[in-house]
Design an enzyme around this catalytic site. Structure first.
Site, PDB file in Angstrom:
ATOM      1  N   SER A  26       7.573  14.166  24.569  1.00 40.81           N
ATOM      2  CA  SER A  26       7.484  15.572  24.163  1.00 40.81           C
ATOM      3  C   SER A  26       6.103  16.147  24.474  1.00 40.81           C
ATOM      4  CB  SER A  26       7.788  15.707  22.672  1.00 40.81           C
ATOM      5  OG  SER A  26       6.826  15.018  21.888  1.00 40.81           O
ATOM      6  N   ARG A  63       6.067  19.147  27.371  1.00 45.35           N
ATOM      7  CA  ARG A  63       5.712  20.475  26.858  1.00 45.35           C
ATOM      8  C   ARG A  63       4.544  21.055  27.660  1.00 45.35           C
ATOM      9  NH1 ARG A  63       4.705  19.011  22.285  1.00 45.35           N
ATOM     10  NH2 ARG A  63       6.614  19.585  21.155  1.00 45.35           N
ATOM     11  N   ASN A  86       5.020  24.221  30.624  1.00 49.05           N
ATOM     12  CA  ASN A  86       4.333  25.500  30.485  1.00 49.05           C
ATOM     13  C   ASN A  86       3.378  25.766  31.641  1.00 49.05           C
ATOM     14  OD1 ASN A  86       4.775  26.991  27.677  1.00 49.05           O
ATOM     15  ND2 ASN A  86       4.934  24.799  27.304  1.00 49.05           N
TER      16      ASN A  86
END
Length: 267
Positions: A203, A207, A211
């Site tokens: 994660s 993440r 982005n």
């Protein structure tokens, strides 16, 4: 029509080739390592060390300078995060959090450079592929998250001992009091512990990568527009991207502190 660059390398002929060109890494001969990710992240690491060393050497008890004010603001931000999330005692957690926040922010901030600036400069030296945002490379974000995973395991062993950590892998989150219950629940607990342990770095890495990759791609698409549209759309997006760059660095740092805090807590 395709124009030529330097020593026979062709410039992108259309939008698809332009995007592919800017999403291609500078790799070694065997295409095993992304050299641009490695060298840019390494240089930015030294930039971070140099700035903070300079601030420490110039620090005065009187009226602080701009650099000292900036560094003290970062230290206070990180210190507040650590104090609120990490309740054990550790001489490592605060320096680690500062390093993660500033280093990740610097790597994210490479996205603010014009898309063609560094690639065009390096073309004069025979380098025709370059991606300047290390955190838009999933290999790099996974590498950092694996480092966090090793810290989680290390903090757990230091706080609980090898035996205590091993016991926790087979007795939590589901507890049993009888010998038979403990044996039956041990495989289930181990599977849940492994899933939780592996989910944290995955994660963290995805993440940050998602982005920054999206931000890099949007800047590339804006660069394909006419010059007047680039300023019209690029300006607001760059201002908004400041928030994304800072927020992603803070989230990576904050989650690392939270995960390490959970690692030293006993069930």
């Amino acid at each position: 029509m395709t124009t030529e660059h330097g020593t026979g390398h062709a410039a992108p002929a259309n939008a698809t080739e332009y995007i592919q060109h800017h999403l291609t890494h500078l790799s070694d001969a065997n295409k095993t390592f992304n050299l641009d990710t490695f060298w840019i992240s390494l240089v930015l690491g030294f930039v971070f060390l140099g700035l903070f060393y300079m601030a420490a050497k110039r620090a005065t008890p009187g009226v602080p300078g701009k650099l000292q004010n900036f560094v003290e603001w970062i230290m206070e931000l990180v210190n507040d995060t650590v104090n609120s999330a990490f309740h054990a005692k550790s001489a490592v957690i605060a320096p680690l959090a500062v390093t993660i926040f500033v280093w990740v922010w610097l790597m994210n901030a490479m996205d603010f450079l014009p898309v063609d600036l560094l690639p065009r400069v390096l073309e004069f030296f025979g380098v025709y592929n370059l991606r300047v945002v290390p955190t838009a490379d999933v290999n790099h974000t996974f590498g950092m998250s694996i480092g966090v995973l090793l810290c989680i395991i290390g903090f757990s062993i230091k706080a609980k001992g090898v035996g205590g950590w091993g016991k926790e892998l087979f007795t939590a989150p589901f507890h049993a009091h009888g010998t038979v219950g403990i044996i039956l629940l041990a495989p289930v607990n181990f599977i849940f512990q492994m899933l939780e342990l592996l989910a944290k770095p995955i994660s963290l890495s995805l993440r940050l990568f998602g982005n920054m990759y999206a931000g890099e791609l949007i800047f590339i698409l804006i660069a394909l527009l006419p010059w007047w549209a680039q300023w019209l759309l690029g300006g607001p997006w760059a201002i908004f991207h400041i928030l994304i760059v800072t927020l992603q660095a803070f989230v990576f740092m904050a989650l690392t502190v939270v995960y390490l805090s959970l690692a030293v807590e006993k069930h």
